[in-house]
Design an enzyme around this catalytic site. Structure first.
Site, PDB file in Angstrom:
ATOM      1  N   ASP A  34      14.967  -0.791   0.345  1.00 36.74           N
ATOM      2  CA  ASP A  34      15.781  -0.695   1.383  1.00 36.74           C
ATOM      3  C   ASP A  34      16.898  -1.774   1.234  1.00 36.74           C
ATOM      4  O   ASP A  34      17.735  -1.616   0.668  1.00 36.74           O
ATOM      5  CB  ASP A  34      14.823  -1.179   3.099  1.00 36.74           C
ATOM      6  CG  ASP A  34      15.713  -1.410   3.930  1.00 36.74           C
ATOM      7  OD1 ASP A  34      16.791  -1.018   3.839  1.00 36.74           O
ATOM      8  OD2 ASP A  34      15.177  -1.532   5.205  1.00 36.74           O
ATOM      9  N   ASP A  77       4.567   3.367   6.360  1.00 33.57           N
ATOM     10  CA  ASP A  77       3.861   2.953   7.528  1.00 33.57           C
ATOM     11  C   ASP A  77       4.999   2.028   8.544  1.00 33.57           C
ATOM     12  O   ASP A  77       5.689   1.416   8.058  1.00 33.57           O
ATOM     13  CB  ASP A  77       2.621   2.037   7.363  1.00 33.57           C
ATOM     14  CG  ASP A  77       2.965   0.683   6.968  1.00 33.57           C
ATOM     15  OD1 ASP A  77       3.665   0.382   6.036  1.00 33.57           O
ATOM     16  OD2 ASP A  77       2.797  -0.313   7.727  1.00 33.57           O
ATOM     17  N   PHE A 126      14.563   4.403   9.718  1.00 33.88           N
ATOM     18  CA  PHE A 126      13.298   3.904   9.485  1.00 33.88           C
ATOM     19  C   PHE A 126      12.189   4.912   9.287  1.00 33.88           C
ATOM     20  O   PHE A 126      12.436   5.875  10.360  1.00 33.88           O
ATOM     21  CB  PHE A 126      12.460   2.830  10.640  1.00 33.88           C
ATOM     22  CG  PHE A 126      11.321   2.066   9.940  1.00 33.88           C
ATOM     23  CD1 PHE A 126      11.394   0.953   9.184  1.00 33.88           C
ATOM     24  CD2 PHE A 126      10.185   2.546  10.108  1.00 33.88           C
ATOM     25  CE1 PHE A 126      10.412   0.398   8.599  1.00 33.88           C
ATOM     26  CE2 PHE A 126       9.032   1.916   9.625  1.00 33.88           C
ATOM     27  CZ  PHE A 126       9.247   0.701   9.033  1.00 33.88           C
ATOM     28  N   ARG A 180       0.678   6.494   7.758  1.00 38.05           N
ATOM     29  CA  ARG A 180       0.717   6.510   6.409  1.00 38.05           C
ATOM     30  C   ARG A 180       0.486   7.817   5.757  1.00 38.05           C
ATOM     31  O   ARG A 180       0.804   8.255   4.960  1.00 38.05           O
ATOM     32  CB  ARG A 180      -0.297   5.505   5.885  1.00 38.05           C
ATOM     33  CG  ARG A 180       0.300   4.030   5.469  1.00 38.05           C
ATOM     34  CD  ARG A 180      -0.516   3.215   4.657  1.00 38.05           C
ATOM     35  NE  ARG A 180      -0.519   2.076   4.958  1.00 38.05           N
ATOM     36  CZ  ARG A 180       0.568   1.002   4.627  1.00 38.05           C
ATOM     37  NH1 ARG A 180       1.527   1.642   3.855  1.00 38.05           N
ATOM     38  NH2 ARG A 180       0.520  -0.219   4.684  1.00 38.05           N
ATOM     39  N   GLU A 186       7.308   2.143  -6.420  1.00 35.08           N
ATOM     40  CA  GLU A 186       7.707   1.547  -5.108  1.00 35.08           C
ATOM     41  C   GLU A 186       7.716   2.609  -4.206  1.00 35.08           C
ATOM     42  O   GLU A 186       8.241   3.706  -4.596  1.00 35.08           O
ATOM     43  CB  GLU A 186       8.942   0.599  -5.278  1.00 35.08           C
ATOM     44  CG  GLU A 186       8.762  -0.716  -5.049  1.00 35.08           C
ATOM     45  CD  GLU A 186       8.375  -1.364  -3.908  1.00 35.08           C
ATOM     46  OE1 GLU A 186       7.841  -0.740  -2.881  1.00 35.08           O
ATOM     47  OE2 GLU A 186       8.682  -2.485  -3.725  1.00 35.08           O
ATOM     48  N   ASP A 187       7.181   2.618  -2.962  1.00 37.22           N
ATOM     49  CA  ASP A 187       7.566   3.658  -1.933  1.00 37.22           C
ATOM     50  C   ASP A 187       8.930   3.500  -1.698  1.00 37.22           C
ATOM     51  O   ASP A 187       9.717   4.594  -1.507  1.00 37.22           O
ATOM     52  CB  ASP A 187       6.790   3.253  -0.612  1.00 37.22           C
ATOM     53  CG  ASP A 187       7.146   1.688   0.019  1.00 37.22           C
ATOM     54  OD1 ASP A 187       7.687   0.975  -0.640  1.00 37.22           O
ATOM     55  OD2 ASP A 187       6.400   1.452   0.942  1.00 37.22           O
ATOM     56  N   LYS A 208       0.882  -0.983   0.056  1.00 39.34           N
ATOM     57  CA  LYS A 208      -0.004  -0.024   0.200  1.00 39.34           C
ATOM     58  C   LYS A 208       0.876   1.315  -0.120  1.00 39.34           C
ATOM     59  O   LYS A 208       0.169   2.334  -0.245  1.00 39.34           O
ATOM     60  CB  LYS A 208      -0.984  -0.088   1.290  1.00 39.34           C
ATOM     61  CG  LYS A 208      -1.877  -1.224   1.552  1.00 39.34           C
ATOM     62  CD  LYS A 208      -2.542  -1.109   2.935  1.00 39.34           C
ATOM     63  CE  LYS A 208      -3.007  -2.564   3.146  1.00 39.34           C
ATOM     64  NZ  LYS A 208      -3.380  -2.510   4.653  1.00 39.34           N
ATOM     65  N   GLY A 209       2.147   1.050   0.362  1.00 41.34           N
ATOM     66  CA  GLY A 209       2.946   2.154   0.437  1.00 41.34           C
ATOM     67  C   GLY A 209       3.216   3.219  -0.506  1.00 41.34           C
ATOM     68  O   GLY A 209       3.400   4.464  -0.311  1.00 41.34           O
TER      69      GLY A 209
HETATM   70  P1  IMP Z   1      13.110  -4.336   1.293  1.00 42.43           P
HETATM   71  O1  IMP Z   1      12.901  -5.501   0.841  1.00 42.43           O
HETATM   72  O2  IMP Z   1      14.063  -4.158   2.443  1.00 42.43           O
HETATM   73  O3  IMP Z   1      13.710  -3.516   0.067  1.00 42.43           O
HETATM   74  O4  IMP Z   1      11.970  -3.631   1.848  1.00 42.43           O
HETATM   75  C1  IMP Z   1      11.102  -2.931   0.935  1.00 42.43           C
HETATM   76  C2  IMP Z   1       9.719  -2.818   1.679  1.00 42.43           C
HETATM   77  O5  IMP Z   1       9.945  -2.634   3.133  1.00 42.43           O
HETATM   78  C3  IMP Z   1       9.035  -1.394   1.402  1.00 42.43           C
HETATM   79  O6  IMP Z   1       8.410  -1.620   0.018  1.00 42.43           O
HETATM   80  C4  IMP Z   1       8.294  -0.826   2.521  1.00 42.43           C
HETATM   81  O7  IMP Z   1       6.922  -1.410   2.388  1.00 42.43           O
HETATM   82  C5  IMP Z   1       9.021  -1.677   3.777  1.00 42.43           C
HETATM   83  N1  IMP Z   1      10.268  -0.473   4.246  1.00 42.43           N
HETATM   84  C6  IMP Z   1      11.387  -0.614   3.987  1.00 42.43           C
HETATM   85  N2  IMP Z   1      12.088   0.366   4.847  1.00 42.43           N
HETATM   86  C7  IMP Z   1      10.866   1.138   5.240  1.00 42.43           C
HETATM   87  C8  IMP Z   1      10.772   2.220   6.042  1.00 42.43           C
HETATM   88  O8  IMP Z   1      12.072   2.876   6.508  1.00 42.43           O
HETATM   89  N3  IMP Z   1       9.644   2.784   6.437  1.00 42.43           N
HETATM   90  C9  IMP Z   1       8.552   1.897   6.185  1.00 42.43           C
HETATM   91  N4  IMP Z   1       8.505   0.904   5.302  1.00 42.43           N
HETATM   92  C10 IMP Z   1       9.686   0.286   5.036  1.00 42.43           C
HETATM   93 MG    MG Z   2       5.101  -1.441   4.598  1.00 38.57          MG
END
Ligand code: IMP
Ligand code: MG
Length: 181
Positions: free
Chosen positions: A103, A158, A151, A164, A99-100, A43-44
């Site tokens: 990470d 969220d 974070f 959000r 994508e939001d 949803k981000g």
């Molecule tokens: P990744 O797989 O580690 O790249 O994480 C990606 C997903 O984790 C994103 O699409 C977000 O939904 C969530 N996420 C990663 N970092 C954050 C943050 O700092 N705040 C909120 N959600 C995060």
């Molecule tokens: Mg999330």
């Protein structure tokens, strides 16, 4: 139990509006008049996607996928599940994934592998935020902002569904009462 509160603002609403306009202009230029499928990752990405697409100057359609990676914690589990798939086939289409945040890149790598196997004509990613040093350069074509490895919440992001709707991006802090626990 750890509790959190909204800390320092990292990206203001004004910064968001400016950068989103720049990205929309860049994407419009590069896609020309091809009908792009803008694929929002729920949803981000919803606020970012809504603002970005309203400024696109090209024909596009919207679709959504929902994946779960973190559950309700603040670190990646590495386990990605598709909770909602696309409504339409993407074979032969130009697809832009919105994508939001990237990470670890685990969620995105999984998603891109899955989408690539469906034979799109092109597959690119636009992420609002990216944390540094995670190798997202190969995965993401358009990045809104690079942020430190903290974070963050707001503008769609969220923690366990909270915060959000903040109209800016802020760092999440542990409350002082939890220090040393
Ligand atoms: P990744 O797989 O580690 O790249 O994480 C990606 C997903 O984790 C994103 O699409 C977000 O939904 C969530 N996420 C990663 N970092 C954050 C943050 O700092 N705040 C909120 N959600 C995060
Ligand atoms: Mg999330």
């Amino acid at each position: 139990m750890t509790s959190y509160r909204v800390g320092e603002t990292l990206i203001t609403g004004e910064d968001l509006r400016e950068r989103v306009s720049e990205l929309a202009a860049e994407i419009s230029r590069e896609y020309g008049d091809s009908n792009v499928l803008v694929l929002g990752v729920l949803k981000g990405a919803i606020y970012f996607m809504a603002d970005l697409t309203r400024e696109l100057d090209i024909p596009f359609e919207l679709d959504f996928m929902a994946v779960s990676s973190y559950g309700s914690s603040t670190t990646s589990s590495g386990v990605v599940r598709i909770l909602k798939d696309l409504d339409t086939p993407i074979a032969g289409r130009r697809v832009l994934v919105i994508e939001d945040i990237v990470d670890s890149g685990l969620t995105l790598s999984y998603l891109l592998k899955n989408l690539a196997s469906r034979g799109p004509e092109s597959l690119e990613v636009c992420a609002l935020l990216a944390k540094p040093g995670r190798g997202h350069d190969q995965l993401v074509r358009y990045v809104g902002f690079e942020i430190p490895d903290v974070f963050v919440v707001g503008y769609g992001l969220d923690l366990a569904e909270a915060w959000r709707g903040l109209p800016y991006i802020a760092r999440l802090e542990k409350t002082p009462s939890d220090d040393g626990l």
